[in-house]
Design a protein around this motif. Sequence first.
Motif, PDB file in Angstrom:
ATOM      1  N   ASN A  53       0.794  -1.228   0.000  1.00 18.10           N
ATOM      2  CA  ASN A  53       0.000   0.000   0.000  1.00 18.10           C
ATOM      3  C   ASN A  53       0.832   1.287   0.000  1.00 18.10           C
ATOM      4  O   ASN A  53       1.802   1.410   0.732  1.00 18.10           O
ATOM      5  CB  ASN A  53      -0.921  -0.007   1.234  1.00 18.10           C
ATOM      6  N   TYR A  73      -6.888  10.767 -11.866  1.00 16.56           N
ATOM      7  CA  TYR A  73      -6.337   9.482 -11.414  1.00 16.56           C
ATOM      8  C   TYR A  73      -6.893   9.064 -10.055  1.00 16.56           C
ATOM      9  O   TYR A  73      -7.130   7.887  -9.812  1.00 16.56           O
ATOM     10  CB  TYR A  73      -4.807   9.531 -11.383  1.00 16.56           C
ATOM     11  N   TRP A  74      -7.105  10.034  -9.182  1.00 14.43           N
ATOM     12  CA  TRP A  74      -7.623   9.714  -7.852  1.00 14.43           C
ATOM     13  C   TRP A  74      -9.029   9.118  -7.957  1.00 14.43           C
ATOM     14  O   TRP A  74      -9.437   8.292  -7.139  1.00 14.43           O
ATOM     15  CB  TRP A  74      -7.626  10.974  -6.978  1.00 14.43           C
ATOM     16  N   ASP A  76      -9.980   7.247 -10.391  1.00 16.61           N
ATOM     17  CA  ASP A  76      -9.880   6.065 -11.251  1.00 16.61           C
ATOM     18  C   ASP A  76      -9.551   4.841 -10.386  1.00 16.61           C
ATOM     19  O   ASP A  76      -8.470   4.742  -9.808  1.00 16.61           O
ATOM     20  CB  ASP A  76      -8.766   6.324 -12.287  1.00 16.61           C
ATOM     21  N   ASN A  77     -10.518   3.936 -10.297  1.00 15.43           N
ATOM     22  CA  ASN A  77     -10.339   2.773  -9.413  1.00 15.43           C
ATOM     23  C   ASN A  77      -9.141   1.903  -9.759  1.00 15.43           C
ATOM     24  O   ASN A  77      -8.486   1.364  -8.873  1.00 15.43           O
ATOM     25  CB  ASN A  77     -11.609   1.912  -9.402  1.00 15.43           C
ATOM     26  N   SER A  78      -8.854   1.771 -11.059  1.00 17.07           N
ATOM     27  CA  SER A  78      -7.728   0.906 -11.430  1.00 17.07           C
ATOM     28  C   SER A  78      -6.399   1.529 -10.989  1.00 17.07           C
ATOM     29  O   SER A  78      -5.468   0.822 -10.595  1.00 17.07           O
ATOM     30  CB  SER A  78      -7.720   0.623 -12.937  1.00 17.07           C
ATOM     31  N   ARG A  80      -6.109   3.534  -8.334  1.00 18.28           N
ATOM     32  CA  ARG A  80      -6.104   3.382  -6.870  1.00 18.28           C
ATOM     33  C   ARG A  80      -5.662   1.962  -6.484  1.00 18.28           C
ATOM     34  O   ARG A  80      -4.974   1.750  -5.487  1.00 18.28           O
ATOM     35  CB  ARG A  80      -7.498   3.671  -6.295  1.00 18.28           C
ATOM     36  N   GLU A  81      -6.067   1.024  -7.315  1.00 17.88           N
ATOM     37  CA  GLU A  81      -5.688  -0.375  -7.101  1.00 17.88           C
ATOM     38  C   GLU A  81      -4.169  -0.545  -7.228  1.00 17.88           C
ATOM     39  O   GLU A  81      -3.540  -1.261  -6.450  1.00 17.88           O
ATOM     40  CB  GLU A  81      -6.422  -1.244  -8.150  1.00 17.88           C
ATOM     41  N   LEU A  82      -3.587   0.160  -8.213  1.00 20.30           N
ATOM     42  CA  LEU A  82      -2.126   0.158  -8.386  1.00 20.30           C
ATOM     43  C   LEU A  82      -1.439   0.654  -7.118  1.00 20.30           C
ATOM     44  O   LEU A  82      -0.412   0.115  -6.693  1.00 20.30           O
ATOM     45  CB  LEU A  82      -1.727   1.109  -9.523  1.00 20.30           C
ATOM     46  N   ASN A  84      -2.471   0.429  -4.184  1.00 15.94           N
ATOM     47  CA  ASN A  84      -2.615  -0.551  -3.096  1.00 15.94           C
ATOM     48  C   ASN A  84      -1.657  -1.725  -3.250  1.00 15.94           C
ATOM     49  O   ASN A  84      -1.466  -2.504  -2.322  1.00 15.94           O
ATOM     50  CB  ASN A  84      -4.047  -1.111  -3.065  1.00 15.94           C
ATOM     51  N   ASN A  85      -1.085  -1.841  -4.444  1.00 18.98           N
ATOM     52  CA  ASN A  85      -0.301  -3.040  -4.745  1.00 18.98           C
ATOM     53  C   ASN A  85       1.044  -2.725  -5.393  1.00 18.98           C
ATOM     54  O   ASN A  85       1.410  -3.321  -6.395  1.00 18.98           O
ATOM     55  CB  ASN A  85      -1.097  -3.954  -5.687  1.00 18.98           C
ATOM     56  N   SER A  86       1.774  -1.775  -4.791  1.00 12.85           N
ATOM     57  CA  SER A  86       3.076  -1.447  -5.383  1.00 12.85           C
ATOM     58  C   SER A  86       4.035  -2.626  -5.201  1.00 12.85           C
ATOM     59  O   SER A  86       3.885  -3.434  -4.286  1.00 12.85           O
ATOM     60  CB  SER A  86       3.659  -0.203  -4.715  1.00 12.85           C
TER      61      SER A  86
END
Length: 243
Positions: A53, A73-74, A76-78, A80-82, A84-86
């Motif tokens: 995260n 971008y904020w 944009d769910n995809s 936000r998903e990025l 969460n998963n760096s």
Amino acid sequence: MSLIKILIIVTNINMYASGNYPTGLWLSELTHIYQAAKDKGYDVTIASPNGGNIPVDPESLKFFTLDKVSKKYWNDNSFRELLNNSKSLKEVENDNYDVVYLAGGHGTMYDFPDDKTLQKIIAEQYESGKLVAAICHGAGGLLNVKLSDGNYLIKGKKLTGYNWFEEGLAGRKKEVPFNLEASLKNRGSDYRKAFIPMTSKVVVDGNMITGQNPFSSKKMAKVVIHELDKQTAQSKIINNNQH
């Protein structure tokens, strides 16, 4: 032509040591370079010291700091998903990138300066003649990077980063773990800053590019892409001459 690859490194830290305020990534310092790279069809990897995260500084989401690009971008769910998963730096340390870009936010002051994997990535990137970029507090990630000759990377280099006066304007002088401007100067860098605080300033010194503050995000993205284009063109010429 091989695909251009960009590694953007961001913080995992979500709170000042005092516990008084939340912190994290300053959103625009990621979104502008991300958009510029995507517009060119480049491959972008987002990584952080621990992976997982990426906290975002709530200050960077306020209506006067959240610009159009960041807002898009904020929402944009995809994307936000990025966040969460760096990837972790350990996962990417042996990959090759055309640019390594250190995004800022006060969180970086805690997890960038002493991260050995980050130092290794930056030193190898720089010594291979490829681009190293850092914006705002992200420049703290350059502080302790040593080159193979034992010298600090930033010694004698022209650069910029968030300055102490700006820290006062942001009301964070008592919160930050160190004075970034003074630390960059203490390492022997040739520190530059915009005449007017909180305005855009980007400094290029060879294959190192630095931006002063969040207001430099847009210009920083342009300069990084421009320098990348220059490098790509030069390597094409060299390749053609070799054949």
